[in-house]
Write a protein that holds these residues in place. Sequence first.
Motif, PDB file in Angstrom:
ATOM      1  N   THR A 178       0.840  -1.205   0.000  1.00 50.13           N
ATOM      2  CA  THR A 178       0.000   0.000   0.000  1.00 50.13           C
ATOM      3  C   THR A 178       0.874   1.253   0.000  1.00 50.13           C
ATOM      4  O   THR A 178       0.622   2.205  -0.747  1.00 50.13           O
ATOM      5  CB  THR A 178      -0.910   0.006   1.248  1.00 50.13           C
ATOM      6  N   LEU A 179       1.913   1.214   0.814  1.00 47.93           N
ATOM      7  CA  LEU A 179       2.812   2.371   0.899  1.00 47.93           C
ATOM      8  C   LEU A 179       3.676   2.495  -0.355  1.00 47.93           C
ATOM      9  O   LEU A 179       3.961   3.604  -0.815  1.00 47.93           O
ATOM     10  CB  LEU A 179       3.704   2.245   2.139  1.00 47.93           C
ATOM     11  N   GLU A 180       4.077   1.372  -0.906  1.00 44.17           N
ATOM     12  CA  GLU A 180       4.911   1.414  -2.116  1.00 44.17           C
ATOM     13  C   GLU A 180       4.111   1.952  -3.306  1.00 44.17           C
ATOM     14  O   GLU A 180       4.645   2.692  -4.138  1.00 44.17           O
ATOM     15  CB  GLU A 180       5.479   0.021  -2.427  1.00 44.17           C
ATOM     16  N   HIS A 181       2.840   1.581  -3.386  1.00 42.82           N
ATOM     17  CA  HIS A 181       1.978   2.131  -4.442  1.00 42.82           C
ATOM     18  C   HIS A 181       1.912   3.653  -4.321  1.00 42.82           C
ATOM     19  O   HIS A 181       2.004   4.380  -5.307  1.00 42.82           O
ATOM     20  CB  HIS A 181       0.549   1.580  -4.302  1.00 42.82           C
ATOM     21  N   LEU A 182       1.716   4.086  -3.099  1.00 39.81           N
ATOM     22  CA  LEU A 182       1.620   5.525  -2.829  1.00 39.81           C
ATOM     23  C   LEU A 182       2.885   6.223  -3.329  1.00 39.81           C
ATOM     24  O   LEU A 182       2.823   7.229  -4.055  1.00 39.81           O
ATOM     25  CB  LEU A 182       1.449   5.709  -1.315  1.00 39.81           C
ATOM     26  N   GLU A 183       4.027   5.669  -2.975  1.00 37.55           N
ATOM     27  CA  GLU A 183       5.295   6.279  -3.365  1.00 37.55           C
ATOM     28  C   GLU A 183       5.521   6.203  -4.879  1.00 37.55           C
ATOM     29  O   GLU A 183       5.926   7.188  -5.505  1.00 37.55           O
ATOM     30  CB  GLU A 183       6.463   5.577  -2.648  1.00 37.55           C
ATOM     31  N   GLU A 223       9.066   9.102   2.359  1.00 41.57           N
ATOM     32  CA  GLU A 223      10.205   8.190   2.544  1.00 41.57           C
ATOM     33  C   GLU A 223      10.500   7.954   4.021  1.00 41.57           C
ATOM     34  O   GLU A 223      10.735   6.821   4.444  1.00 41.57           O
ATOM     35  CB  GLU A 223      11.456   8.733   1.843  1.00 41.57           C
ATOM     36  N   ASN A 224      10.498   9.028   4.776  1.00 40.16           N
ATOM     37  CA  ASN A 224      10.783   8.871   6.205  1.00 40.16           C
ATOM     38  C   ASN A 224       9.695   8.055   6.899  1.00 40.16           C
ATOM     39  O   ASN A 224       9.986   7.228   7.771  1.00 40.16           O
ATOM     40  CB  ASN A 224      10.943  10.245   6.866  1.00 40.16           C
ATOM     41  N   THR A 225       8.460   8.264   6.484  1.00 39.84           N
ATOM     42  CA  THR A 225       7.367   7.469   7.040  1.00 39.84           C
ATOM     43  C   THR A 225       7.513   6.007   6.620  1.00 39.84           C
ATOM     44  O   THR A 225       7.278   5.087   7.417  1.00 39.84           O
ATOM     45  CB  THR A 225       6.011   8.008   6.557  1.00 39.84           C
ATOM     46  N   GLY A 226       7.914   5.807   5.373  1.00 42.56           N
ATOM     47  CA  GLY A 226       8.092   4.446   4.879  1.00 42.56           C
ATOM     48  C   GLY A 226       9.126   3.672   5.684  1.00 42.56           C
ATOM     49  O   GLY A 226       8.906   2.524   6.052  1.00 42.56           O
ATOM     50  N   VAL A 227      10.235   4.323   5.978  1.00 43.83           N
ATOM     51  CA  VAL A 227      11.274   3.678   6.785  1.00 43.83           C
ATOM     52  C   VAL A 227      10.698   3.232   8.131  1.00 43.83           C
ATOM     53  O   VAL A 227      10.847   2.085   8.550  1.00 43.83           O
ATOM     54  CB  VAL A 227      12.452   4.645   7.056  1.00 43.83           C
ATOM     55  N   ASP A 228      10.020   4.163   8.772  1.00 47.14           N
ATOM     56  CA  ASP A 228       9.509   3.871  10.113  1.00 47.14           C
ATOM     57  C   ASP A 228       8.389   2.832  10.088  1.00 47.14           C
ATOM     58  O   ASP A 228       8.192   2.091  11.050  1.00 47.14           O
ATOM     59  CB  ASP A 228       9.021   5.168  10.773  1.00 47.14           C
ATOM     60  N   ILE A 237      14.331  -3.987   1.500  1.00 47.48           N
ATOM     61  CA  ILE A 237      13.618  -2.801   1.003  1.00 47.48           C
ATOM     62  C   ILE A 237      13.746  -1.655   2.005  1.00 47.48           C
ATOM     63  O   ILE A 237      13.964  -0.497   1.649  1.00 47.48           O
ATOM     64  CB  ILE A 237      12.129  -3.123   0.748  1.00 47.48           C
ATOM     65  N   HIS A 238      13.610  -2.002   3.263  1.00 54.27           N
ATOM     66  CA  HIS A 238      13.708  -1.037   4.367  1.00 54.27           C
ATOM     67  C   HIS A 238      14.961  -0.169   4.245  1.00 54.27           C
ATOM     68  O   HIS A 238      14.904   1.064   4.347  1.00 54.27           O
ATOM     69  CB  HIS A 238      13.733  -1.866   5.665  1.00 54.27           C
ATOM     70  N   GLY A 239      16.106  -0.815   4.003  1.00 52.75           N
ATOM     71  CA  GLY A 239      17.361  -0.071   3.906  1.00 52.75           C
ATOM     72  C   GLY A 239      17.353   0.919   2.754  1.00 52.75           C
ATOM     73  O   GLY A 239      17.881   2.032   2.861  1.00 52.75           O
ATOM     74  N   VAL A 240      16.755   0.522   1.650  1.00 55.70           N
ATOM     75  CA  VAL A 240      16.720   1.394   0.474  1.00 55.70           C
ATOM     76  C   VAL A 240      15.813   2.601   0.726  1.00 55.70           C
ATOM     77  O   VAL A 240      16.126   3.729   0.318  1.00 55.70           O
ATOM     78  CB  VAL A 240      16.281   0.600  -0.774  1.00 55.70           C
ATOM     79  N   GLU A 241      14.712   2.379   1.424  1.00 55.39           N
ATOM     80  CA  GLU A 241      13.839   3.508   1.774  1.00 55.39           C
ATOM     81  C   GLU A 241      14.611   4.502   2.649  1.00 55.39           C
ATOM     82  O   GLU A 241      14.464   5.724   2.515  1.00 55.39           O
ATOM     83  CB  GLU A 241      12.582   3.019   2.512  1.00 55.39           C
ATOM     84  N   PRO A 246      10.336   3.334  15.279  1.00 52.45           N
ATOM     85  CA  PRO A 246       9.318   2.608  14.511  1.00 52.45           C
ATOM     86  C   PRO A 246       7.956   3.308  14.606  1.00 52.45           C
ATOM     87  O   PRO A 246       7.680   3.994  15.583  1.00 52.45           O
ATOM     88  CB  PRO A 246       9.261   1.242  15.190  1.00 52.45           C
ATOM     89  N   LEU A 247       7.145   3.145  13.594  1.00 53.31           N
ATOM     90  CA  LEU A 247       5.767   3.631  13.642  1.00 53.31           C
ATOM     91  C   LEU A 247       4.832   2.427  13.584  1.00 53.31           C
ATOM     92  O   LEU A 247       5.095   1.460  12.864  1.00 53.31           O
ATOM     93  CB  LEU A 247       5.463   4.551  12.456  1.00 53.31           C
ATOM     94  N   THR A 248       3.742   2.507  14.329  1.00 48.87           N
ATOM     95  CA  THR A 248       2.739   1.445  14.263  1.00 48.87           C
ATOM     96  C   THR A 248       1.912   1.635  12.997  1.00 48.87           C
ATOM     97  O   THR A 248       1.862   2.736  12.435  1.00 48.87           O
ATOM     98  CB  THR A 248       1.782   1.514  15.461  1.00 48.87           C
ATOM     99  N   PRO A 249       1.238   0.587  12.556  1.00 53.99           N
ATOM    100  CA  PRO A 249       0.354   0.738  11.392  1.00 53.99           C
ATOM    101  C   PRO A 249      -0.651   1.879  11.577  1.00 53.99           C
ATOM    102  O   PRO A 249      -0.896   2.640  10.643  1.00 53.99           O
ATOM    103  CB  PRO A 249      -0.345  -0.623  11.315  1.00 53.99           C
ATOM    104  N   ASP A 250      -1.190   2.009  12.760  1.00 55.90           N
ATOM    105  CA  ASP A 250      -2.147   3.097  12.997  1.00 55.90           C
ATOM    106  C   ASP A 250      -1.513   4.468  12.791  1.00 55.90           C
ATOM    107  O   ASP A 250      -2.122   5.364  12.216  1.00 55.90           O
ATOM    108  CB  ASP A 250      -2.708   3.020  14.431  1.00 55.90           C
ATOM    109  N   GLU A 251      -0.298   4.609  13.279  1.00 55.92           N
ATOM    110  CA  GLU A 251       0.387   5.890  13.121  1.00 55.92           C
ATOM    111  C   GLU A 251       0.681   6.171  11.647  1.00 55.92           C
ATOM    112  O   GLU A 251       0.579   7.310  11.187  1.00 55.92           O
ATOM    113  CB  GLU A 251       1.697   5.884  13.934  1.00 55.92           C
TER     114      GLU A 251
END
Lengths: 239, 228
Positions: A66-71, A154-159, A181-185, A208-213
């Motif tokens: 979902t996040l990769e589509h967004l990006e 990108e920063n949100t993606g990492v977290d 993938i995490h490292g590349v983000e 880290p961020l939770t899914p809700d965040e």
Amino acid sequence: MRSATIPTQTSRRGVLRGGAVAGGGALALALAGTGIKIRGAAAQDGTPVADSPFDAPVDVINYALTLEHLEATFYREGLEQFDDAAFEAAGFQGGEGGVREYIAEIAEHEAEHVEVLTGVVEDLGGDPVVEAEYDFGYQEGDLTGFLTVAAALENTGVDAYTGAAQYLIEEDDLLTAALTIHGVEARHAAYLNILTGTSPFPDAVDAPLTPDEVLAIAGPFIVADEAVEDEDDEATPEA
Amino acid sequence: MRHVDRLIMDAVQEERTWLGSRRGFLAGGAKLAAGGALAVAGVAAAPKLARLNAYAQDFESDVDVLNYALTLEHLEYAFYRDGIGLFTFGSDAFGFSIDEFLAVIRDHEGAHVATLTDVITQLGGEPVVEGAYNFADAYASVEGFLATAAALENTGVSAYDGAGASIESPDLLTAAGTIVAVEARHASYLNLLNGELPFPAAFEEPLSPDEVLEIAAPFLATAATPEA
């Protein structure tokens, strides 16, 4: 060595952390439509997989997708809008090895992530989330706004990956794949931080961020999702 | 005998070549082999993953994995601590002070050392201590220093990615994740300073401890390394 100047000083933290929560429901809806189950805020302190907000590993991958589509969509649309001259006009180096070329490289990475994760979800017998309709919130022609949103994504993606990795702990191969993938983000995030005038590595650790965040941050970008109309929840196997 | 930083850069270069070839595979749109999770094969070459996951059996505990990470963090921290004062780096292409950013990176590595040491102690383990290192070649020039810094950071990312699946505690896995992301940020910036693409491929390459220690070995003047 590249040469470019920073056109403006912006703080992604302000954009991000202060972020609007209002649209969070949109992504939640979108996720519900695809069978992803977000059960609620995940604790940061040692939530065992048994208490995962995700029903199954495939849901974790769909969350990432979902996040990769967004990006991927964000960069594809942005590159259609901003040509090399636009980058130069904003004070960035153009041409070969220029900033737009690097952004195009990032765009390609995100497209590859979408492709690979889609394949993984299919291989796991799941229903891959598809691209939605987005509103990224920057004004047409506003390259600085575009880069600010890029850094935020990108920063949100990492977290998001940092926070979700623990839910793949029983799936060694999926976990390792997610980490690659995490490292590349994180590499993307560092570069975009520089372009937006902030430190590439603001802290010794990436919280880290939770899914809700993550939903609260990313949700406002999603204006419509085809999957919402599709009430078929059964396509995703339950754990 | 080749310079150490050259050796490392060769290793990194090999890594990139491999990544590049895999990328061609992906771009070619080849359908990922069906079956099993590691149709994720597109993400990390199957044979390598199989080896990594086989290696995972060799870590006897999470403490072992953390000590392995700590070994690398000691190496990185000592490298920056003892080296950055030798040069004046000036500003990067974006007007930031390289000296300041390198000091920030040094402090991050120091924080990683402190955190991992503390966690291992709390888990009842015996944290590895700083060893004696040989950075003479890396310290011979600004170029050598920055190339070695980039190599260490890029290798660090690959090391964490290769060892992540060996961690059994969700908590510790998350903690490792919070560190490796920062290593990747460092790697990105240092690549940029070296005139390299900050993000050379769409996926990181996980490395096994054997591969990582082979890369790091030239720096270890005396073995302070755990058996990992």
